[in-house]
Design a protein around this motif. Structure first.
Motif, PDB file in Angstrom:
ATOM      1  N   LEU A  44      10.064  -3.180 -56.799  1.00  0.00           N
ATOM      2  CA  LEU A  44       9.959  -2.095 -55.837  1.00  0.00           C
ATOM      3  C   LEU A  44      10.097  -2.589 -54.404  1.00  0.00           C
ATOM      4  O   LEU A  44       9.716  -3.710 -54.068  1.00  0.00           O
ATOM      5  CB  LEU A  44       8.601  -1.402 -55.978  1.00  0.00           C
ATOM      6  CG  LEU A  44       8.357  -0.590 -57.243  1.00  0.00           C
ATOM      7  CD1 LEU A  44       6.917  -0.087 -57.262  1.00  0.00           C
ATOM      8  CD2 LEU A  44       9.316   0.586 -57.329  1.00  0.00           C
ATOM      9  N   ALA A  47       8.366   1.961 -49.231  1.00  0.00           N
ATOM     10  CA  ALA A  47       8.979   3.015 -48.427  1.00  0.00           C
ATOM     11  C   ALA A  47       8.578   2.897 -46.971  1.00  0.00           C
ATOM     12  O   ALA A  47       9.246   3.447 -46.090  1.00  0.00           O
ATOM     13  CB  ALA A  47       8.588   4.382 -48.979  1.00  0.00           C
ATOM     14  N   HIS A 229      15.880  10.656 -55.465  1.00  0.00           N
ATOM     15  CA  HIS A 229      16.695  11.052 -54.315  1.00  0.00           C
ATOM     16  C   HIS A 229      18.146  10.678 -54.577  1.00  0.00           C
ATOM     17  O   HIS A 229      18.451   9.529 -54.909  1.00  0.00           O
ATOM     18  CB  HIS A 229      16.212  10.377 -53.030  1.00  0.00           C
ATOM     19  CG  HIS A 229      17.042  10.750 -51.833  1.00  0.00           C
ATOM     20  ND1 HIS A 229      16.941  11.977 -51.213  1.00  0.00           N
ATOM     21  CD2 HIS A 229      18.017  10.064 -51.170  1.00  0.00           C
ATOM     22  CE1 HIS A 229      17.801  12.030 -50.217  1.00  0.00           C
ATOM     23  NE2 HIS A 229      18.469  10.890 -50.170  1.00  0.00           N
ATOM     24  N   ASN A 245      16.427  15.642 -53.135  1.00  0.00           N
ATOM     25  CA  ASN A 245      15.223  15.176 -53.830  1.00  0.00           C
ATOM     26  C   ASN A 245      14.976  16.010 -55.089  1.00  0.00           C
ATOM     27  O   ASN A 245      14.654  17.196 -55.002  1.00  0.00           O
ATOM     28  CB  ASN A 245      14.005  15.263 -52.913  1.00  0.00           C
ATOM     29  CG  ASN A 245      14.121  14.345 -51.718  1.00  0.00           C
ATOM     30  OD1 ASN A 245      14.625  13.230 -51.829  1.00  0.00           O
ATOM     31  ND2 ASN A 245      13.670  14.812 -50.555  1.00  0.00           N
ATOM     32  N   SER A 287      17.816   6.894 -56.068  1.00  0.00           N
ATOM     33  CA  SER A 287      16.610   6.162 -55.671  1.00  0.00           C
ATOM     34  C   SER A 287      15.377   6.867 -56.216  1.00  0.00           C
ATOM     35  O   SER A 287      15.131   8.037 -55.910  1.00  0.00           O
ATOM     36  CB  SER A 287      16.535   6.061 -54.149  1.00  0.00           C
ATOM     37  OG  SER A 287      15.351   5.421 -53.739  1.00  0.00           O
ATOM     38  N   THR A 289      11.424   7.334 -56.318  1.00  0.00           N
ATOM     39  CA  THR A 289      10.205   7.088 -55.548  1.00  0.00           C
ATOM     40  C   THR A 289       9.032   6.961 -56.504  1.00  0.00           C
ATOM     41  O   THR A 289       8.844   7.800 -57.384  1.00  0.00           O
ATOM     42  CB  THR A 289       9.937   8.235 -54.561  1.00  0.00           C
ATOM     43  OG1 THR A 289      10.994   8.286 -53.605  1.00  0.00           O
ATOM     44  CG2 THR A 289       8.619   8.027 -53.820  1.00  0.00           C
ATOM     45  N   TRP A 290       8.270   5.894 -56.302  1.00  0.00           N
ATOM     46  CA  TRP A 290       7.094   5.619 -57.129  1.00  0.00           C
ATOM     47  C   TRP A 290       5.835   5.703 -56.266  1.00  0.00           C
ATOM     48  O   TRP A 290       5.730   5.039 -55.240  1.00  0.00           O
ATOM     49  CB  TRP A 290       7.195   4.222 -57.759  1.00  0.00           C
ATOM     50  CG  TRP A 290       8.357   4.064 -58.684  1.00  0.00           C
ATOM     51  CD1 TRP A 290       9.660   3.851 -58.337  1.00  0.00           C
ATOM     52  CD2 TRP A 290       8.332   4.111 -60.110  1.00  0.00           C
ATOM     53  NE1 TRP A 290      10.444   3.759 -59.459  1.00  0.00           N
ATOM     54  CE2 TRP A 290       9.655   3.907 -60.568  1.00  0.00           C
ATOM     55  CE3 TRP A 290       7.314   4.279 -61.056  1.00  0.00           C
ATOM     56  CZ2 TRP A 290       9.991   3.878 -61.915  1.00  0.00           C
ATOM     57  CZ3 TRP A 290       7.637   4.253 -62.402  1.00  0.00           C
ATOM     58  CH2 TRP A 290       8.957   4.071 -62.823  1.00  0.00           C
ATOM     59  N   ASP A 306       4.213   4.269 -50.938  1.00  0.00           N
ATOM     60  CA  ASP A 306       5.158   4.551 -52.008  1.00  0.00           C
ATOM     61  C   ASP A 306       6.175   3.425 -52.119  1.00  0.00           C
ATOM     62  O   ASP A 306       6.526   2.781 -51.123  1.00  0.00           O
ATOM     63  CB  ASP A 306       5.903   5.859 -51.743  1.00  0.00           C
ATOM     64  CG  ASP A 306       5.015   7.086 -51.911  1.00  0.00           C
ATOM     65  OD1 ASP A 306       3.911   6.938 -52.456  1.00  0.00           O
ATOM     66  OD2 ASP A 306       5.444   8.184 -51.488  1.00  0.00           O
ATOM     67  N   THR A 308      10.115   2.291 -53.756  1.00  0.00           N
ATOM     68  CA  THR A 308      11.399   2.854 -54.160  1.00  0.00           C
ATOM     69  C   THR A 308      12.203   1.814 -54.915  1.00  0.00           C
ATOM     70  O   THR A 308      12.069   0.613 -54.681  1.00  0.00           O
ATOM     71  CB  THR A 308      12.221   3.330 -52.940  1.00  0.00           C
ATOM     72  OG1 THR A 308      12.466   2.222 -52.069  1.00  0.00           O
ATOM     73  CG2 THR A 308      11.489   4.419 -52.186  1.00  0.00           C
ATOM     74  N   GLU A 310      16.378   1.549 -56.264  1.00  0.00           N
ATOM     75  CA  GLU A 310      17.666   2.216 -56.153  1.00  0.00           C
ATOM     76  C   GLU A 310      18.698   1.610 -57.090  1.00  0.00           C
ATOM     77  O   GLU A 310      18.769   0.393 -57.256  1.00  0.00           O
ATOM     78  CB  GLU A 310      18.158   2.106 -54.699  1.00  0.00           C
ATOM     79  CG  GLU A 310      19.449   2.831 -54.391  1.00  0.00           C
ATOM     80  CD  GLU A 310      19.813   2.693 -52.914  1.00  0.00           C
ATOM     81  OE1 GLU A 310      19.332   3.505 -52.108  1.00  0.00           O
ATOM     82  OE2 GLU A 310      20.572   1.752 -52.593  1.00  0.00           O
TER      83      GLU A 310
END
Length: 325
Positions: A44, A47, A229, A245, A287, A289-290, A306, A308, A310
């Motif tokens: 990861l 963000a 995203h 999103n 991408s 988001t976690w 957060d 991300t 990708e």
């Protein structure tokens, strides 16, 4: 060879469990991936671009007997994050023969010596750990190796906490590298929507546990997928929804699978290209988001920025061919 002291060095890594490392860049924190991909996962990125895990912390390194064995049989290693001792004499003078030592890089500058490595006492010698000395403030974690009784956490700045372990585990989280499903697949047509989806169960929570032996400290960092995203790879495109999103459902699915007859319908998650790619495929970026949370020893818990991850896929877009008579 005479004993001498120089600045510390080494390569950052894990010295798990009872494995001893002479380098202050090696941590004994034990990391276990509780759930999620064991092999082949991606790492990861935060963000929050300015967020970083802790630059350094203290942790127990040697028991009295382990320090005796190291000092009298090796004697080449780091006594702090910025100071290395080469030659057994420096170690035996300070940790065996009670001679004071000089800390050239921190405070206190003069450190009282120990008698016979504290053999017979229950506890550990602690030392600072720093993954990257170049990014480390010179005032941080610079104490010479010091004693702490068993079951005690030192009352010093940069002492480890469950949050320290949670932040350390952040960069150890491995998430799936699964590509999204596209329909049409790899080739689309101008003004016709491309459907994007993932079947249920593709993305689930990922959990990593970090433990620091000899302290009772632990933390579990959990990454929960919350959104996808879409970046179509060109300004000549529209996304569905307009923000790009797409929410991840509770069952781990994204969007709605394409079915025959839906070619002209608007997908809940997708892309509509307005111009052909003309032989140079657009790079579709997906991408995920976690959302990151953690819980640890003594009921401690909290949230972290957060993360991300990708992936990129090629998409060729063609014009609709028509003939006028």
């Amino acid at each position: 060879m005479p004993a001498h002291a120089i600045g510390g060095g080494g390569t950052f890594g894990e010295a798990e469990g009872d494995v001893i490392s002479a380098s202050a860049k090696s941590s004994r924190i034990k990391v276990t991936q509780v759930s999620g991909p064991i092999d082949g996962g991606g790492t990861l990125s935060s963000a929050e671009v300015n967020w970083e895990p802790p630059p350094c912390w203290y942790e127990p390194v040697y028991s009295p007997q382990q320090l005796k064995d190291f000092a009298e049989n090796d004697g080449n290693g780091d006594v702090s994050v910025r100071q290395s001792w080469y030659g057994s004499g420096l170690w035996t003078d300070h940790f065996r023969d009670e001679k004071d030592a000089t800390n050239y890089f921190g405070s206190p500058s003069a450190v009282k010596g120990y008698k016979n490595y504290n053999i017979g006492k229950d506890g550990y010698f602690w030392r600072g750990v720093a993954p990257d000395l170049e990014e480390l403030d010179s005032s941080q974690c610079n104490r010479l190796m010091f004693w702490e009784d068993a079951g005690e956490i030192p009352d010093v700045p940069e002492a480890p906490t469950p949050e320290t372990l949670a932040e350390y585990a952040y960069n150890k989280v491995k998430v799936p590298q699964t590509e999204v499903e596209l329909k049409p697949e790899a080739k689309s047509t101008v003004n016709l929507p491309t459907w994007v989806w993932l079947d249920k169960g593709t993305f689930k929570e990922v959990k990593v546990r970090a433990e620091l032996p000899g302290t009772g400290l632990w933390a579990e960092t959990t990454a929960k997928p919350v959104a996808l995203h879409l970046d179509p790879g060109t300004n000549d495109a529209e996304t569905y929804p307009a923000s790009g999103n797409c929410e991840i459902d509770e069952d781990g699915s994204i969007g709605t699978p394409y079915t025959k007859g839906n070619a002209d319908k608007t997908p809940p998650c997708g892309i509509r290209y307005l111009r052909a790619s003309n032989g140079n495929p657009y790079q579709v970026k997906a991408s995920i988001t976690w959302q990151i949370s953690w819980e640890g020893a003594d009921g401690a818990n909290g949230d972290l920025p957060d993360g991300t991850f990708e992936t990129t896929q090629d998409m060729n877009v063609q014009e609709i061919q028509s003939i006028n008579r």
